[in-house]
Design an enzyme around this catalytic site. Structure first.
Site, PDB file in Angstrom:
ATOM      1  CB  SER A   1      -0.941  -0.059   1.205  1.00 28.79           C
ATOM      2  OG  SER A   1      -1.936   0.922   1.133  1.00 28.79           O
TER       3      SER A   1
ATOM      4  NE  ARG B   1      -8.892   1.324  11.461  1.00 29.84           N
ATOM      5  CZ  ARG B   1      -7.800   0.869  10.888  1.00 29.84           C
ATOM      6  NH1 ARG B   1      -7.208   1.550   9.930  1.00 29.84           N
ATOM      7  NH2 ARG B   1      -7.280  -0.269  11.250  1.00 29.84           N
TER       8      ARG B   1
ATOM      9  CG  ASP C   1      -6.636  -3.714  -3.216  1.00 31.47           C
ATOM     10  OD1 ASP C   1      -7.426  -2.797  -2.943  1.00 31.47           O
ATOM     11  OD2 ASP C   1      -5.400  -3.621  -3.041  1.00 31.47           O
TER      12      ASP C   1
ATOM     13  CG  HIS D   1      -5.774  -2.093   0.328  1.00 30.52           C
ATOM     14  ND1 HIS D   1      -4.937  -2.041  -0.767  1.00 30.52           N
ATOM     15  CD2 HIS D   1      -5.192  -1.303   1.276  1.00 30.52           C
ATOM     16  CE1 HIS D   1      -3.905  -1.259  -0.497  1.00 30.52           C
ATOM     17  NE2 HIS D   1      -4.038  -0.800   0.732  1.00 30.52           N
ATOM     18  CG  ASP D   2      -7.123  -4.903   5.560  1.00 32.51           C
ATOM     19  OD1 ASP D   2      -6.358  -3.940   5.327  1.00 32.51           O
ATOM     20  OD2 ASP D   2      -7.935  -4.907   6.498  1.00 32.51           O
TER      21      ASP D   2
END
Lengths: 379, 379
Positions: B154, B224, B319, B352-353
């Site tokens: 990232s 968040r 992602d 994405h994680d």
């Protein structure tokens, strides 16, 4: 009298209901008012009525303009009017503002007759099913036994679907555009972040901000910014804004640097000017709750079995909020029930908002379907 | 001494820099401190060093645990350790906390020597390029002329890429995972909503909240929540949460009704406990600004021409934050420059994680690439 293609100057009407209405939550309205507009003429057989259901930030003002207000064009004016896909030379079209909304029908800003104060946090949670019941009562009062069509996009499409399930004999055609049989976890998550932003705003006062003479503008702005991102496609945002800067070079600040920031913050501000925070909570919650298959253990085929209408569905390829796959779930469940269903998957760049756009292929598909409805009405 | 597969108990080190450092913004640091950790041993030739760059909410604490703190496992412990893809039996691995972050290196919470007060709103805006300069100075002090590899996921991948462009002769391999050559309008939009939520929080005080003894917890929480939605895939959220309710039935409220709401609000709260609001602004802005092709009129091929490293890139199919297509842009620009590039597009459900997850195919690809690097180091 009216310019070609426009219904021209329109005036909203108010209808008051004094019989109590039970809501899904167990609460009830003792009485309420609805704002609505109509376009075109109801025929002698009362068989040409089309109900247009609105989504999150729209209203009863579907088409035409208000006297002396230049910028007051209805939210679906490109769809409804003489010679338009929903042709007001042939159909009697009704737009109605749902209770809980902030555009004139009874909502959180209204005075609660029980207390003499604005409803605020005490306004009951309403569902898509409640709205359909309210709309059915309006139809009763207007003398419309059966709609030629009930139509809507997004949350409006959910109402059209729900009509086909709650009042199967009162709807000949269900026209549900850019919609879904239920929200996904991601859809709910976006709604919840928006609600949290509103609830966090110290000017929200638990929903009773009217009494403090303030408005949770910042929370509403953030809610709108989040919503807006989900209404557009990534490709459309890239095309419109890309990485364009407001100034020649980076300013190394946390202010507005990129055009997309300027656009979003402007949209947030504008929305905070005209929208009500409690309405935002109510309408996003109605979205979350909609799930007609829930009563059938999640079986959409079984849930749709009670529908008798014919169906038109449309979705848009770049809509990632309610993606084409979500419409296809409905189409497939209808086919499994041997229902008459027409489906258009429109290749369009504008994401979820495409349902509001003047896209020729999309509008031709809707126009063709309403031609068919018109032939049935005449027959 | 260490359990198999773990670097075991680690201790961060501090290094102080007193020579001024000019930043991209035109501002400069008179002095600053860096927190860093190292794992494994630097070989005699000083040729086996690997720099691991962190993303938004991570730090220098890449692997291992802190004495007496059970839950203190490093953020990429599944990647770095003895016998792991980045094998600390072969490599000397360095994790460094970037300035502006809130985990120990000089950041907005630090005391500004010029004023004797916390930096707060006066902390300068930092860029990926600034961080790479800072990391290069750390390498100088550690006596590392050239890295066997610089790696990150990232935002960390952006730093690895930037190393290849800023210090082409000091990096043998660039390992850039789940990254992008620049943010899209949609990426920037999500960052801006998050920043707006923080800036709107009355407890933010323009960034100088430390002086008021408060923290913009609500704004940070919303930021968040938004971020978290973009890190997960829609399919993953559907799988994990679906429409699961907290209670048996709808509560007809605006509280927590769905499990996904509970999860997100919990993540938001937890984040607000440990993260700094100014750091959130700084790091998202560094993301926005990263665009190495900008100096070449947007031509990524031209921008990457100066790179001399060999490259490994990986992306993950689900992602949607930095989609595989974004990695492919980099791969294609490298190929156009006749660079040595390995690319793995990993079919993984976690969005994405996924770059942080222990996915066997992904880890095997990274391990194989580091085997190759190890052979070069020995040669």
């Amino acid at each position: 009298m009216t310019a070609p293609g426009s219904v021209g100057i329109v005036t909203p009407k108010t209808m008051r209901f004094d019989a109590p209405l039970a809501l899904a939550s167990g609460a009830s309205f003792a009485s309420y008012e609805l704002l609505y507009e109509t376009y075109g003429e109801l025929n002698a057989a009362r068989s040409n009525a089309v109900l247009v259901c609105h989504a999150l930030n729209a209203s009863h003002h579907v088409a035409g303009s208000y006297e002396g207000e230049e910028k007051s064009l209805g939210w679906w004016d490109n769809m409804v009017g003489p010679g338009k896909p929903v042709d007001t030379n042939r159909f009697f079209v009704i737009g109605v503002n749902n209770p809980g909304s902030c555009f004139g029908s009874t909502g959180p800003m209204s005075i609660d007759p029980a207390s003499g104060r604005r409803y605020g946090s005490r306004f009951p949670v309403v569902t898509v099913e409640d709205w359909v019941n309210v709309q059915a009562r309006l139809a009763d009062r207007l003398g419309i036994e059966r709609f030629a069509a009930v139509m809507g996009g997004s949350l409006g499409g959910m109402q059209a679907l729900s009509w086909a399930l709650q009042y199967p004999q009162r709807i000949a055609h269900c026209v549900a555009i850019a919609t879904t049989p239920k929200l996904t976890a991601q859809n709910i998550a976006f709604n919840d972040v928006a609600r949290t932003a509103i609830q966090n705003d110290p000017d929200f006062h638990g929903g009773d901000f009217y009494e403090y003479g303030v408005k949770p503008r910042r929370g509403l702005g953030v809610a709108r910014m989040i919503g807006h991102i989900t209404y557009l496609s990534g490709a459309d945002m890239a095309e419109k804004f890309g990485r364009m800067l407001r100034h020649q070079d980076y300013g190394y600040s946390f202010g507005i640097e990129f055009e997309v920031e300027s656009y979003l913050r402007y949209q947030g501000d504008k929305f905070a000017d005209y929208f009500d925070a409690n309405t935002y909570l109510l309408i996003t919650r109605a979205l979350d709750y909609f799930d007609p298959a829930r009563a059938c253990g999640g079986d959409l085929v079984q849930a749709l079995a009670r529908a008798e209408a014919k169906f038109f569905l449309a979705s848009f390829t770049t809509d990632w909020r309610f993606a084409p796959a979500r419409s296809r779930e409905i189409v497939e469940a209808l086919i499994a029930n041997h229902r008459d269903v027409t489906y258009a998957e429109v290749d369009a760049p504008h994401g979820h908002d495409a349902f509001l756009m003047d896209d020729p292929r999309y509008h031709r598909a809707v126009a063709a379907y309403f031609d068919r409805i018109a032939r049935e009405v005449r027959a």
